[in-house]
Design a protein around this motif. Structure first.
Motif, PDB file in Angstrom:
ATOM      1  N   GLN A  21      20.882 -73.251 101.196  1.00 21.95           N
ATOM      2  CA  GLN A  21      21.094 -71.886 100.721  1.00 21.95           C
ATOM      3  C   GLN A  21      22.303 -71.286 101.447  1.00 21.95           C
ATOM      4  O   GLN A  21      22.660 -71.737 102.549  1.00 21.95           O
ATOM      5  N   THR A  22      22.911 -70.272 100.841  1.00 22.87           N
ATOM      6  CA  THR A  22      23.974 -69.529 101.515  1.00 22.87           C
ATOM      7  C   THR A  22      23.418 -68.216 102.044  1.00 22.87           C
ATOM      8  O   THR A  22      22.666 -67.523 101.350  1.00 22.87           O
ATOM      9  N   LEU A  23      23.775 -67.888 103.289  1.00 23.04           N
ATOM     10  CA  LEU A  23      23.353 -66.623 103.899  1.00 23.04           C
ATOM     11  C   LEU A  23      24.384 -65.531 103.658  1.00 23.04           C
ATOM     12  O   LEU A  23      24.029 -64.383 103.384  1.00 23.04           O
ATOM     13  N   HIS A  27      28.485 -68.413 105.534  1.00 26.63           N
ATOM     14  CA  HIS A  27      27.422 -69.016 106.335  1.00 26.63           C
ATOM     15  C   HIS A  27      26.424 -69.715 105.411  1.00 26.63           C
ATOM     16  O   HIS A  27      25.999 -69.151 104.401  1.00 26.63           O
ATOM     17  N   VAL A  28      26.057 -70.927 105.784  1.00 29.92           N
ATOM     18  CA  VAL A  28      25.140 -71.735 104.994  1.00 29.92           C
ATOM     19  C   VAL A  28      24.000 -72.196 105.875  1.00 29.92           C
ATOM     20  O   VAL A  28      24.183 -72.461 107.068  1.00 29.92           O
ATOM     21  N   ILE A  29      22.791 -72.259 105.284  1.00 32.24           N
ATOM     22  CA  ILE A  29      21.625 -72.735 106.013  1.00 32.24           C
ATOM     23  C   ILE A  29      21.082 -73.968 105.313  1.00 32.24           C
ATOM     24  O   ILE A  29      20.944 -74.000 104.089  1.00 32.24           O
ATOM     25  N   VAL A  30      20.825 -75.014 106.086  1.00 29.62           N
ATOM     26  CA  VAL A  30      20.241 -76.255 105.568  1.00 29.62           C
ATOM     27  C   VAL A  30      18.911 -76.473 106.277  1.00 29.62           C
ATOM     28  O   VAL A  30      18.711 -76.027 107.407  1.00 29.62           O
ATOM     29  N   ALA A  31      17.987 -77.169 105.594  1.00 29.31           N
ATOM     30  CA  ALA A  31      16.663 -77.366 106.167  1.00 29.31           C
ATOM     31  C   ALA A  31      16.077 -78.679 105.682  1.00 29.31           C
ATOM     32  O   ALA A  31      16.475 -79.234 104.658  1.00 29.31           O
ATOM     33  N   THR A 356      20.002 -84.021  97.280  1.00 29.52           N
ATOM     34  CA  THR A 356      18.800 -83.177  97.272  1.00 29.52           C
ATOM     35  C   THR A 356      19.110 -81.699  97.006  1.00 29.52           C
ATOM     36  O   THR A 356      18.202 -80.940  96.675  1.00 29.52           O
ATOM     37  N   GLY A 357      20.365 -81.288  97.160  1.00 33.55           N
ATOM     38  CA  GLY A 357      20.693 -79.887  96.915  1.00 33.55           C
ATOM     39  C   GLY A 357      22.181 -79.680  96.774  1.00 33.55           C
ATOM     40  O   GLY A 357      22.980 -80.366  97.425  1.00 33.55           O
TER      41      GLY A 357
END
Length: 423
Positions: A21-23, A27-31, A356-357
């Motif tokens: 996702q993008t914050l 800024h990007v968040i991966v999990a 996966t994304g």
């Protein structure tokens, strides 16, 4: 179509990546993670700040948050009244996090020892003397502020109630008032947000859910499942589906929807499009995946594109101009023009395993955008632990020196032709 071009690896983490996702605009968040088994593979989130150094995109790690034994398979991010919330699917539950954002000195950020070198994120421990020298230098010359993030867990609710419960997808509405979840038990649950109180349960699917998405105006929710159905629901309350769609392949084979996304229609105000990807039910032979464009008002199929292999990931840029997809077998990614589904970028084997994304860098998000020489930038992740970026150069632009040479060549040819004809 633009030539095969990839900016390639941005960062590599130490766990498989499942959601992206993008914050903010940069800024990007991966999990993801290794799960609850005692494998030594971590579970959690990592946030990266992206920039462009004039030649390529660069990532710098901002923070990491581990989630203990709970792997993060899906997540959704939304900012509401200057507060940012993150919801994450962790087994049978949906975990809510508050993402606190604060501005810190660039020197303080650097003292966190996260640096980007050659486009790859590396972790380096400095000595005390190094930190002291950097601190003295920055106290004199550096007043730049940088974003810092803190992830704090809040409420958690169970969202799937099957015998072996698993939440497969979560989405927050664009206005931040609703949250939708789906999982193994086939039901779509709609919750208030951020309180996460159950509003109603939507029942139509007969097999587990694969994807959900809210329309840009939040009046419609689409759900797809392994039963082959795509259901469009009104978010006004508990009603039968507005429309129930099945995949319409051009080759007569049976296909099942895999992902769905809404996108704004840049040509019409207050209008939107719906995109789906689908894969063949039969796994024999080399089957082609489908990227399809639908009119969500009447459920009519507008366009279909055959892709050379099965598809695994789908995204639409926030302005509705581009669609990005990731593939199942070769780990490739593609960018398409949204209204025509013309492919403008193909990056073969961007990852070593299935994608996966995928997520575009936003152009309408929070904060200043990353300045680059590209018309669009697509991020991708995979279970190969890699975060990659793929940029689309501006189409149709010709360097000025080439234009001057062409003009001189045309004038020369015209003069030669006139001399030959005696004009």
């Amino acid at each position: 179509m633009s030539p095969n071009r990839s900016d390639g690896l941005l960062a590599k983490v130490d766990f498989p990546l499942y959601t992206l996702q993008t914050l903010t605009n940069r800024h990007v968040i991966v999990a993801g993670g290794g799960g609850a088994s005692n494998t030594g593979v971590a579970n959690g989130f990592e946030i990266f700040e992206l920039s462009h150094n004039g030649k390529r995109f660069v990532a710098e790690e901002v923070m990491r948050h581990e989630t203990g034994p709970n792997v993060v398979m899906t997540c959704s991010v939304r900012s509401i009244q200057n507060r940012t919330y993150l919801t994450a699917g962790q087994e049978s539950h949906c975990q809510l996090y508050k993402v606190n954002i604060r501005m810190v000195d660039a020197a303080e950020m650097r003292r966190g020892s996260f640096r980007a070198e050659n486009g790859l994120v590396r972790r380096r421990r400095r000595t005390v003397s190094e930190n002291d020298n950097i601190s003295k230098k920055n106290n004199v010359s550096n007043t730049e502020k940088r974003m810092s993030f803190e992830i704090r867990p809040c409420d958690s609710v169970q969202t799937d109630f099957s015998n072996d419960p698993l939440q497969r997808v979560v989405r927050i509405s664009n206005n931040g008032k609703l949250m939708a979840t789906g999982g193994i038990d086939t039901k779509v649950r709609v919750w208030t947000f951020p309180k996460m109180e159950l509003l109603y349960v939507l029942e139509k699917h007969t097999k587990e859910l694969d994807d959900l998405d809210f329309s840009p105006c939040d009046t419609t929710l689409v759900s797809i499942g392994k039963d082959g159905l795509a259901c469009l629901w009104s978010t006004a309350g508990l009603r039968p589906p507005l429309l129930t769609l099945t995949c319409q392949p051009p080759n007569g084979n049976k296909y099942l929807f895999r992902r769905c996304r809404f996108g704004p229609n840049e040509d019409k105000e207050d209008a939107h499009r719906m995109f789906t990807i689908a894969n063949p039910l039969s796994r024999s032979g080399k089957q082609k995946g489908l990227l399809q464009l639908w009119d969500p008002k009447d459920g009519s199929l507008q366009k279909t594109v055959l892709v050379n292999e099965s598809l695994s990931a789908l995204t639409v840029r926030d302005d509705g101009r581009f669609v990005g997809v990731g593939t199942m077998f070769s780990g490739s990614v593609d960018i398409y023009i949204a209204f025509s589904l013309q492919r403008v970028l193909h990056v073969r084997s961007a990852h070593r395993m299935f994608v996966t994304g995928v997520q575009f860098l936003p152009v309408r998000g929070y904060g200043p955008a990353v300045a680059s020489r590209s018309e669009a930038a697509l991020l991708s992740i995979s279970v190969d632990n890699c975060l990659c970026v793929h940029s689309l150069p501006y189409r149709g632009s010709v360097p000025i020196w080439i234009a001057i040479v062409l003009i001189i060549f045309v004038l020369f040819c015209t003069f030669s032709l006139c001399s030959y004809l005696g004009i």
